[in-house]
Design an enzyme around this catalytic site. Sequence first.
Site, PDB file in Angstrom:
ATOM      1  N   LYS A 156       0.806  -1.199   0.000  1.00  0.00           N
ATOM      2  CA  LYS A 156       0.000   0.000   0.000  1.00  0.00           C
ATOM      3  C   LYS A 156       0.859   1.279   0.000  1.00  0.00           C
ATOM      4  CE  LYS A 156      -3.374  -2.292   2.962  1.00  0.00           C
ATOM      5  NZ  LYS A 156      -3.955  -2.264   4.342  1.00  0.00           N
ATOM      6  N   GLU A 199       8.273   2.480  -5.685  1.00  0.00           N
ATOM      7  CA  GLU A 199       8.352   1.994  -4.291  1.00  0.00           C
ATOM      8  C   GLU A 199       8.329   3.171  -3.334  1.00  0.00           C
ATOM      9  OE1 GLU A 199       8.465  -0.538  -2.352  1.00  0.00           O
ATOM     10  OE2 GLU A 199       9.541  -2.233  -3.206  1.00  0.00           O
ATOM     11  N   ASP A 200       7.723   2.973  -2.185  1.00  0.00           N
ATOM     12  CA  ASP A 200       7.774   4.011  -1.154  1.00  0.00           C
ATOM     13  C   ASP A 200       9.164   4.067  -0.530  1.00  0.00           C
ATOM     14  OD1 ASP A 200       7.468   1.504   0.034  1.00  0.00           O
ATOM     15  OD2 ASP A 200       5.944   2.129   1.481  1.00  0.00           O
ATOM     16  N   ASP A 247      14.315  -0.725   2.187  1.00  0.00           N
ATOM     17  CA  ASP A 247      14.950  -0.896   3.495  1.00  0.00           C
ATOM     18  C   ASP A 247      15.986  -2.019   3.351  1.00  0.00           C
ATOM     19  OD1 ASP A 247      15.286  -0.769   6.267  1.00  0.00           O
ATOM     20  OD2 ASP A 247      13.514  -1.937   6.716  1.00  0.00           O
ATOM     21  N   LYS A 298      17.095   3.360   2.639  1.00  0.00           N
ATOM     22  CA  LYS A 298      17.892   3.285   3.877  1.00  0.00           C
ATOM     23  C   LYS A 298      19.074   2.366   3.596  1.00  0.00           C
ATOM     24  CE  LYS A 298      13.861   2.777   6.753  1.00  0.00           C
ATOM     25  NZ  LYS A 298      13.291   2.173   7.960  1.00  0.00           N
ATOM     26  N   PHE A 305      12.747   4.814  11.423  1.00  0.00           N
ATOM     27  CA  PHE A 305      11.442   4.365  10.949  1.00  0.00           C
ATOM     28  C   PHE A 305      10.555   5.571  10.648  1.00  0.00           C
ATOM     29  CE2 PHE A 305       7.285   2.421  10.945  1.00  0.00           C
ATOM     30  CZ  PHE A 305       7.531   1.237  10.277  1.00  0.00           C
TER      31      PHE A 305
HETATM   32  P1  IMP Z   1      12.365  -4.151   2.728  1.00  0.00           P
HETATM   33  O1  IMP Z   1      11.876  -5.445   2.161  1.00  0.00           O
HETATM   34  O2  IMP Z   1      13.072  -4.378   4.035  1.00  0.00           O
HETATM   35  O3  IMP Z   1      13.186  -3.331   1.767  1.00  0.00           O
HETATM   36  O4  IMP Z   1      11.103  -3.322   3.137  1.00  0.00           O
HETATM   37  C1  IMP Z   1      10.287  -2.763   2.213  1.00  0.00           C
HETATM   38  C2  IMP Z   1       8.929  -2.431   2.770  1.00  0.00           C
HETATM   39  O5  IMP Z   1       8.929  -2.333   4.202  1.00  0.00           O
HETATM   40  C3  IMP Z   1       8.509  -1.068   2.273  1.00  0.00           C
HETATM   41  O6  IMP Z   1       7.866  -1.152   1.031  1.00  0.00           O
HETATM   42  C4  IMP Z   1       7.631  -0.582   3.390  1.00  0.00           C
HETATM   43  O7  IMP Z   1       6.293  -1.029   3.198  1.00  0.00           O
HETATM   44  C5  IMP Z   1       8.197  -1.225   4.643  1.00  0.00           C
HETATM   45  N1  IMP Z   1       9.104  -0.293   5.361  1.00  0.00           N
HETATM   46  C6  IMP Z   1      10.453  -0.303   5.411  1.00  0.00           C
HETATM   47  N2  IMP Z   1      10.934   0.711   6.143  1.00  0.00           N
HETATM   48  C7  IMP Z   1       9.856   1.404   6.573  1.00  0.00           C
HETATM   49  C8  IMP Z   1       9.691   2.591   7.366  1.00  0.00           C
HETATM   50  O8  IMP Z   1      10.641   3.254   7.837  1.00  0.00           O
HETATM   51  N3  IMP Z   1       8.405   2.969   7.579  1.00  0.00           N
HETATM   52  C9  IMP Z   1       7.323   2.307   7.084  1.00  0.00           C
HETATM   53  N4  IMP Z   1       7.428   1.210   6.331  1.00  0.00           N
HETATM   54  C10 IMP Z   1       8.686   0.751   6.081  1.00  0.00           C
END
Ligand code: IMP
Length: 189
Positions: free
Chosen positions: A56, A112-113, A116, A144, A165
């Site tokens: 979302k 992508e938002d 991480d 990040k 976060f």
């Molecule tokens: P990744 O798989 O660890 O790269 O995480 C990706 C997903 O985790 C993103 O698309 C977000 O939905 C969520 N996410 C990662 N960091 C944050 C944050 O700081 N705030 C809110 N959602 C996050």
Amino acid sequence: MDRTRTKDYNLGYMEAQIQPKVIINRREIEIAVQRLAALINKDYHDKKPVLVAVLKGAFIFLADLVRHIDLKLEVEFVCLSSYGQGRESTEEVKLVQGLCSDIRDRDVIIIEDIIDTGITTNFLLDYLNQQEPSSIKICALISKPSRRKVTIDINYLGFEIANRFLVGYGLDWAENFRHLPELCSIEDD
Ligand code: IMP
Ligand code: MG
């Protein structure tokens, strides 16, 4: 309306008095979105890309971005989930909803938002590559880099931040705070 206004929010969520603190304000977001759109306009001037937004979290970013893109384009959504209720990724990505249209031989831009660990984006790349698009690029509002577990080549990036976060502008904490117009931290400094 004052578009540059910044404020901290006192919404009194749940039992804790969580007070989101503005980290990146509306004007900074707007400037970044316009910069990314200008790069996409230039790179895809003779193409008709498919923007695949990740639900979302990317819904507000996508909505703002497309309104600065001067190209023929299509919009698609996938819904992925990895976080459950917490602030740490479960590292187990689920495809909640896949694409509705064929992307074979198309130029895809992932929207992508936040990237991480990179695990979600890596999963999405695998899923999309199986459908043999002619190209895939990645546009992310936030990265990040210190948290990365999988190398991800981000072609269009809004902001690089430290390990913090964030909520707001589509991003949630346990489904809360997506509606805040600015990018905020909910951690004590
Ligand atoms: P990744 O798989 O660890 O790269 O995480 C990706 C997903 O985790 C993103 O698309 C977000 O939905 C969520 N996410 C990662 N960091 C944050 C944050 O700081 N705030 C809110 N959602 C996050
Ligand atoms: Mg999320």
